[in-house]
Design a protein around this motif. Sequence first.
Motif, mmCIF file in Angstrom:
data_model
loop_
_atom_site.group_PDB
_atom_site.id
_atom_site.type_symbol
_atom_site.label_atom_id
_atom_site.label_comp_id
_atom_site.label_asym_id
_atom_site.label_seq_id
_atom_site.Cartn_x
_atom_site.Cartn_y
_atom_site.Cartn_z
ATOM 1 N N MET A 1 0.830 -1.204 0.000
ATOM 2 C CA MET A 1 0.000 0.000 0.000
ATOM 3 C C MET A 1 0.869 1.261 0.000
ATOM 4 O O MET A 1 0.613 2.199 -0.737
ATOM 5 C CB MET A 1 -0.903 -0.019 1.237
ATOM 6 N N GLN A 2 1.924 1.222 0.808
ATOM 7 C CA GLN A 2 2.840 2.376 0.832
ATOM 8 C C GLN A 2 3.510 2.555 -0.520
ATOM 9 O O GLN A 2 3.745 3.671 -0.958
ATOM 10 C CB GLN A 2 3.915 2.174 1.900
ATOM 11 N N GLU A 3 3.774 1.422 -1.182
ATOM 12 C CA GLU A 3 4.419 1.497 -2.487
ATOM 13 C C GLU A 3 3.506 2.185 -3.488
ATOM 14 O O GLU A 3 3.946 3.024 -4.274
ATOM 15 C CB GLU A 3 4.783 0.080 -2.967
ATOM 16 N N ILE A 4 2.206 1.822 -3.437
ATOM 17 C CA ILE A 4 1.245 2.455 -4.353
ATOM 18 C C ILE A 4 1.166 3.952 -4.059
ATOM 19 O O ILE A 4 1.176 4.790 -4.977
ATOM 20 C CB ILE A 4 -0.150 1.800 -4.192
ATOM 21 N N THR A 5 1.092 4.289 -2.790
ATOM 22 C CA THR A 5 1.020 5.710 -2.415
ATOM 23 C C THR A 5 2.228 6.456 -2.975
ATOM 24 O O THR A 5 2.095 7.542 -3.552
ATOM 25 C CB THR A 5 0.972 5.861 -0.879
ATOM 26 N N GLU A 6 3.390 5.861 -2.834
ATOM 27 C CA GLU A 6 4.607 6.530 -3.322
ATOM 28 C C GLU A 6 4.626 6.615 -4.847
ATOM 29 O O GLU A 6 5.044 7.637 -5.410
ATOM 30 C CB GLU A 6 5.846 5.777 -2.807
ATOM 31 N N ARG A 7 4.161 5.570 -5.507
ATOM 32 C CA ARG A 7 4.148 5.611 -6.986
ATOM 33 C C ARG A 7 3.193 6.700 -7.481
ATOM 34 O O ARG A 7 3.500 7.440 -8.414
ATOM 35 C CB ARG A 7 3.740 4.242 -7.552
ATOM 36 N N ILE A 8 2.032 6.768 -6.835
ATOM 37 C CA ILE A 8 1.073 7.826 -7.216
ATOM 38 C C ILE A 8 1.685 9.200 -6.911
ATOM 39 O O ILE A 8 1.626 10.134 -7.729
ATOM 40 C CB ILE A 8 -0.260 7.664 -6.443
ATOM 41 N N ALA A 9 2.280 9.315 -5.741
ATOM 42 C CA ALA A 9 2.882 10.607 -5.352
ATOM 43 C C ALA A 9 3.942 11.038 -6.361
ATOM 44 O O ALA A 9 4.028 12.215 -6.736
ATOM 45 C CB ALA A 9 3.479 10.512 -3.947
ATOM 46 N N THR A 10 4.739 10.075 -6.802
ATOM 47 C CA THR A 10 5.796 10.396 -7.774
ATOM 48 C C THR A 10 5.192 10.852 -9.098
ATOM 49 O O THR A 10 5.643 11.845 -9.694
ATOM 50 C CB THR A 10 6.694 9.161 -8.007
ATOM 51 N N CYS A 11 4.169 10.136 -9.560
ATOM 52 C CA CYS A 11 3.520 10.529 -10.823
ATOM 53 C C CYS A 11 2.908 11.931 -10.704
ATOM 54 O O CYS A 11 3.026 12.753 -11.624
ATOM 55 C CB CYS A 11 2.423 9.528 -11.198
ATOM 56 N N VAL A 12 2.265 12.193 -9.582
ATOM 57 C CA VAL A 12 1.634 13.510 -9.400
ATOM 58 C C VAL A 12 2.716 14.587 -9.318
ATOM 59 O O VAL A 12 2.631 15.629 -9.969
ATOM 60 C CB VAL A 12 0.725 13.508 -8.149
ATOM 61 N N GLU A 13 3.737 14.323 -8.542
ATOM 62 C CA GLU A 13 4.813 15.320 -8.398
ATOM 63 C C GLU A 13 5.445 15.650 -9.758
ATOM 64 O O GLU A 13 5.686 16.813 -10.081
ATOM 65 C CB GLU A 13 5.882 14.792 -7.442
ATOM 66 N N LEU A 14 5.701 14.612 -10.544
ATOM 67 C CA LEU A 14 6.416 14.817 -11.805
ATOM 68 C C LEU A 14 5.492 15.099 -12.985
ATOM 69 O O LEU A 14 5.960 15.373 -14.087
ATOM 70 C CB LEU A 14 7.296 13.601 -12.106
ATOM 71 N N GLY A 15 4.187 14.985 -12.774
ATOM 72 C CA GLY A 15 3.241 15.278 -13.851
ATOM 73 C C GLY A 15 3.116 14.161 -14.858
ATOM 74 O O GLY A 15 2.856 14.402 -16.032
ATOM 75 N N LYS A 16 3.273 12.913 -14.417
ATOM 76 C CA LYS A 16 3.125 11.768 -15.310
ATOM 77 C C LYS A 16 1.652 11.344 -15.304
ATOM 78 O O LYS A 16 1.195 10.650 -14.388
ATOM 79 C CB LYS A 16 4.035 10.622 -14.848
ATOM 80 N N ILE A 17 0.928 11.728 -16.329
ATOM 81 C CA ILE A 17 -0.520 11.523 -16.337
ATOM 82 C C ILE A 17 -0.869 10.082 -16.674
ATOM 83 O O ILE A 17 -1.617 9.424 -15.949
ATOM 84 C CB ILE A 17 -1.191 12.468 -17.363
ATOM 85 N N SER A 18 -0.330 9.604 -17.788
ATOM 86 C CA SER A 18 -0.669 8.241 -18.226
ATOM 87 C C SER A 18 0.488 7.673 -19.049
ATOM 88 O O SER A 18 1.449 8.390 -19.362
ATOM 89 C CB SER A 18 -1.945 8.253 -19.065
ATOM 90 N N LYS A 19 0.339 6.419 -19.404
ATOM 91 C CA LYS A 19 1.405 5.755 -20.156
ATOM 92 C C LYS A 19 1.687 6.462 -21.482
ATOM 93 O O LYS A 19 2.825 6.514 -21.949
ATOM 94 C CB LYS A 19 0.993 4.298 -20.420
ATOM 95 N N THR A 20 0.639 7.008 -22.097
ATOM 96 C CA THR A 20 0.808 7.582 -23.440
ATOM 97 C C THR A 20 1.348 9.016 -23.419
ATOM 98 O O THR A 20 1.750 9.530 -24.458
ATOM 99 C CB THR A 20 -0.532 7.586 -24.199
ATOM 100 N N THR A 21 1.324 9.666 -22.263
ATOM 101 C CA THR A 21 1.810 11.052 -22.252
ATOM 102 C C THR A 21 3.339 11.068 -22.212
ATOM 103 O O THR A 21 3.956 10.316 -21.445
ATOM 104 C CB THR A 21 1.248 11.843 -21.048
ATOM 105 N N PRO A 22 3.956 11.909 -23.039
ATOM 106 C CA PRO A 22 5.421 11.857 -23.181
ATOM 107 C C PRO A 22 6.182 12.578 -22.070
ATOM 108 O O PRO A 22 7.412 12.570 -22.069
ATOM 109 C CB PRO A 22 5.646 12.566 -24.520
ATOM 110 N N PHE A 23 5.453 13.195 -21.156
ATOM 111 C CA PHE A 23 6.121 13.979 -20.117
ATOM 112 C C PHE A 23 5.994 13.292 -18.770
ATOM 113 O O PHE A 23 4.924 12.756 -18.469
ATOM 114 C CB PHE A 23 5.501 15.386 -20.050
ATOM 115 N N PRO A 24 7.027 13.286 -17.933
ATOM 116 C CA PRO A 24 8.380 13.771 -18.195
ATOM 117 C C PRO A 24 9.146 12.797 -19.085
ATOM 118 O O PRO A 24 8.858 11.582 -19.059
ATOM 119 C CB PRO A 24 9.000 13.861 -16.803
ATOM 120 N N PRO A 25 10.109 13.306 -19.843
ATOM 121 C CA PRO A 25 10.790 12.465 -20.842
ATOM 122 C C PRO A 25 11.383 11.181 -20.272
ATOM 123 O O PRO A 25 11.319 10.136 -20.911
ATOM 124 C CB PRO A 25 11.896 13.386 -21.382
ATOM 125 N N HIS A 26 11.916 11.245 -19.044
ATOM 126 C CA HIS A 26 12.569 10.046 -18.503
ATOM 127 C C HIS A 26 11.563 8.972 -18.091
ATOM 128 O O HIS A 26 11.954 7.845 -17.773
ATOM 129 C CB HIS A 26 13.494 10.409 -17.334
#
Lengths: 290, 222
Positions: free
Chosen positions: B1-26
């Motif tokens: 559960m903590q892992e999911i929270t962190e993964r979501i937090a990272t996506c939100v922080e970095l602006g990673k919306i979905s698999k198809t969005t090219p941002f952030p480049p890395h």
Amino acid sequence: MSIPGLTLIAESINDSVPSTHVLFEENNLQGIVELARFQAEKGAAYIDVNVGLRTPAFMAEVVQKIQQHISLPLSIDTPDPEMAAAALEVYDRARSGDPIPILNSISEARLEMFDLYQKHPFIPILLATEGKDEFGGIKMNKTAAETHATARSIVHIARQRVEGLSNDKIIIDPGIMPIGSDSTGNFRRLMNAMQLIHQDSDLAGVNMSVGLSNFTVMLPPQKADGSAVKGPLESAFLTMAMPLGLNTIVGSVKRKYALLPPDHPAMQCLTDVLNLEGMEIIMRVMSYIS
Amino acid sequence: MQEITERIATCVELGKISKTTPFPPHMKGQDGADEIAAEALKNGVHPDALLAGCMQGMERIGKQYSENLVFVPNLLMSAAAMNAVMKHLKPYLESGALKRKGTFIIGTVAGDLHDLGKNLVAMTIKGGGFEVIDLGVDCSTEKFLNAIAQHPDCSVGLSALLTTTLINMEKSVQAIKKAHPSVKVLIGGAPVTDNYCRQIGADFYSANPQGAVEFLNKNKNI
């Protein structure tokens, strides 16, 4: 500032600029004069004067003080008819070699500004960004067609209010918004609106102006590699907008505006943005500034 | 559960919306907030973990924004990633299975049509775990009062970009405080200052959205 055919209204004497705000707060009019002198020496055609929420008497004092030392014409920047009246009352046309001042700005929500014209002529900046809604209230124009319609409407009103007002004595502001938050395609609206205004025979010869610094506000000054972000984007905007009739900006004398080649990264960014929607626009801008 | 929270937090922080969005480049080609949230709920992860990820991600980006380390486009990308998660959480919020911290009503004051600042604050506060009711632009005092009457435990935010509309901000703030003295009133916008906040009797001024979240966290009307 070296683009032929582009008139620069220097933007720095504005209460929303923090360092200028301090000068006003300290009643440091000598500092304001120095700022006007600096902008004049750097190539400004007009000096914008916006004193914020202060008194008409203070506005008049600032205008007089600047004109005592600087011979450039001024752009009186206020939405308040009383403040505009006070500034125009003391404005000395002879001091600036007789050109009339600019009045920045008049919208359909404050048409009473035209009443000042007969006594003290000015070149009005007419806002095409906001028009009247069906209930008589104000609304922000969201499409190029709405912006164009407001431009036509307010120019017609201006002609009714001011006898003999010719198009070349009118400046239309079609409204520029920050590119860094443009998820609604405002840049595309602006370019299309300028094209409609430029092609409209009834509006032939009108000048067009934007507050160019607004375009890059809220973006970082530099990319990660240290290269500039804002100057190139503003220059790219000018390169694309001047063929559509833009010939005046409220901008910075410190910026080295230039026309850019089509393969310049800033040009490519803005060209791409014209064909993108929603968050794709933000992502394209992010890719440019990263 | 903590892992999911962190993964979501990272996506939100970095602006990673979905698999198809090219941002952030890395992160190109990797799952984004959308896919991670959908998969987590399918696997029985409690929606609280996802909401916590949104809050942590928005708090991180909000702090970076207030320190001028990132800029408005970053904040917008983060908000879009957050919204990709919230789309999956909507049924849980509507059923009451997932609770928010409180309600925040926000609008731009009468005569003012600017919405960027208001929207940035609204999305950051939403990311802070609050329900946000956005009244839009050119809001009359009556509009604020009607909305507060429907959500008496709310806090309220008023935005103004024009010096000419500050007078309407003052009128609305004073009417709100008179009718609802316990409702916290926050104000913001380019011409607004701390001094002006005190002068008109508002409770809080913040120069950045994250400051508003921190104030609300300390002064929840719930």
